[in-house]
Scaffold this active site. Sequence first.
Site, PDB file in Angstrom:
ATOM      1  N   ASP A 203     -11.510 -11.875 -37.807  1.00  0.00           N
ATOM      2  CA  ASP A 203     -11.252 -13.279 -37.477  1.00  0.00           C
ATOM      3  C   ASP A 203     -10.607 -13.987 -38.681  1.00  0.00           C
ATOM      4  O   ASP A 203      -9.622 -14.714 -38.533  1.00  0.00           O
ATOM      5  CB  ASP A 203     -12.574 -13.960 -37.084  1.00  0.00           C
ATOM      6  CG  ASP A 203     -12.414 -15.432 -36.791  1.00  0.00           C
ATOM      7  OD1 ASP A 203     -12.067 -15.781 -35.648  1.00  0.00           O
ATOM      8  OD2 ASP A 203     -12.612 -16.254 -37.722  1.00  0.00           O
ATOM      9  N   LYS A 207      -6.680 -15.606 -39.249  1.00  0.00           N
ATOM     10  CA  LYS A 207      -6.421 -16.943 -39.806  1.00  0.00           C
ATOM     11  C   LYS A 207      -5.524 -16.847 -41.040  1.00  0.00           C
ATOM     12  O   LYS A 207      -4.650 -17.699 -41.245  1.00  0.00           O
ATOM     13  CB  LYS A 207      -7.745 -17.628 -40.132  1.00  0.00           C
ATOM     14  CG  LYS A 207      -8.530 -17.968 -38.856  1.00  0.00           C
ATOM     15  CD  LYS A 207      -9.968 -18.324 -39.147  1.00  0.00           C
ATOM     16  CE  LYS A 207     -10.712 -18.673 -37.872  1.00  0.00           C
ATOM     17  NZ  LYS A 207     -12.174 -18.756 -38.041  1.00  0.00           N
TER      18      LYS A 207
END
Length: 429
Positions: A203, A207
């Site tokens: 994750d 980003k």
Amino acid sequence: MKEKLQVGVLGFGTVGSGVVHILEEHKSKISQVTGYEIAIKTVLVRDLEKKRRHETTGSIKLTTDPDEVLEDPEIGVVVEVMGSITTAREYILRALKAGKQVVTANKDLIALHGDELVTAAQENQCDLFYEASVAGGVPILRTIVNSLAADKIKKVMGIVNGTTNFMLTKMATEQKTYEEALLEAQNLGFAEADPTNDVDGIDAAYKMVILTRLAFGMNVRLDDVKVAGIRGISPQDVVISDQLGYQVKLVGLAEERDETVSVHVGPALLAKAHPLAGVNHENNAVFITGAAVGETMFYGPGAGKGPTAISVVSDLIIAAKNIRLGTTGNAFNNFKHETKYTPDEQIFSKYYLRLKMNDKTGTFLKLTQIFAEAGVGFDKILQKPFDEYTATVVIITHVTSKAQLEKALKRTKQEPEIKLITNYSVVEV
Ligand code: NAP
Ligand code: HSE
């Protein structure tokens, strides 16, 4: 009576319910700012029977049929907060082709298919905004593309995953186990539906891919981001780091050097005086170094219903203003630069190494010889007996290139009496 702008929302979980709530709670301000009465018409879910923590008001229709959002000519903006890659991509492309503005919080999708979606948005004269995809309630993407547009960004360092930061905080300050801390993060709505991506650093890597695109104009592939998560963090490393004056955090780093970039995500030791070291719980922070501006940090809640919904609704407000002005279809980010990767010889850091070694005369000498031959110097050394025969040795290196470190570690692997347990980068103030 203001003109109505009808919105379709794909997903009614943590973020979707937050979006519905914010649009109701802050209705009057949003209407003044946009000149529209923004109303959610339809919300797509998987299961109509599911017991929900948040209910919709009477005028909103829940449906399991995506066509009721994507083919409804009255719906001008689609908010995608359902997650996943394949289905969300398909729905967003359909929405854009139907001329609808799109707002999404989906970093997986933007990191992997951002280019395709941006092209589709421009071909259809539509907006595609994704502020909530990075750092939840921290408006970092617009800050980079607008407020820092004039600067040459050199480095972006961030704590960009709320779940792992929350877990590390709970484990360090309340002695919660890994499992207890993860369950709490899930119950609070911070974690992804499948938390694997959170704890394994994926994750955060998504980003960092998005941040790299905006900060350096470079389109790095997820496969080219070196990623490690927090599963392997041992309480021993947390305690030793603390004694040495550092805090262990999951850190993403994207750095430009001579028109090339390196991006990685992994546990890192942050000097306690570093501004990022004080970022706890689900909070995120992005620390940016610009050639002219110097060091800046943007901090706030990185996950959860309210903060994420604020970023989503702010995107919605900008799309609404663009509809009013007839200026939809401008890309969120126009900065592009050829993507080139920094060779390992040019990536520099200090490193924290924890090793287990046979506690006998000459082993440490062998270790120092290996590192000296690779050109890696030691800044701090700590040795403690592990048991009768072995010792724990902790080393913090001087600043060294990744290539030099790899060379030393490769040689170390050939020595049966030396075993590398942990290898984290170290960030000083
Ligand atoms: P969530 O709580 O799991 O909610 C997902 C919602 O989407 C649910 O309402 C689900 O329906 C619906 N849904 C999922 N797949 C669907 C499908 N194929 N067809 C129809 N409906 C579908 O997820 P979330 O935490 O709100 O996250 C949503 C998105 O925001 C993700 O992309 C996530 O990465 C991103 N995000 C989340 C946060 C956060 O703090 N949670 C922060 C920033 C970004 P049912 O309710 O019927 O199951
Ligand atoms: N699961 C994500 C996190 C949600 O914990 O940071 C916000 O993107």
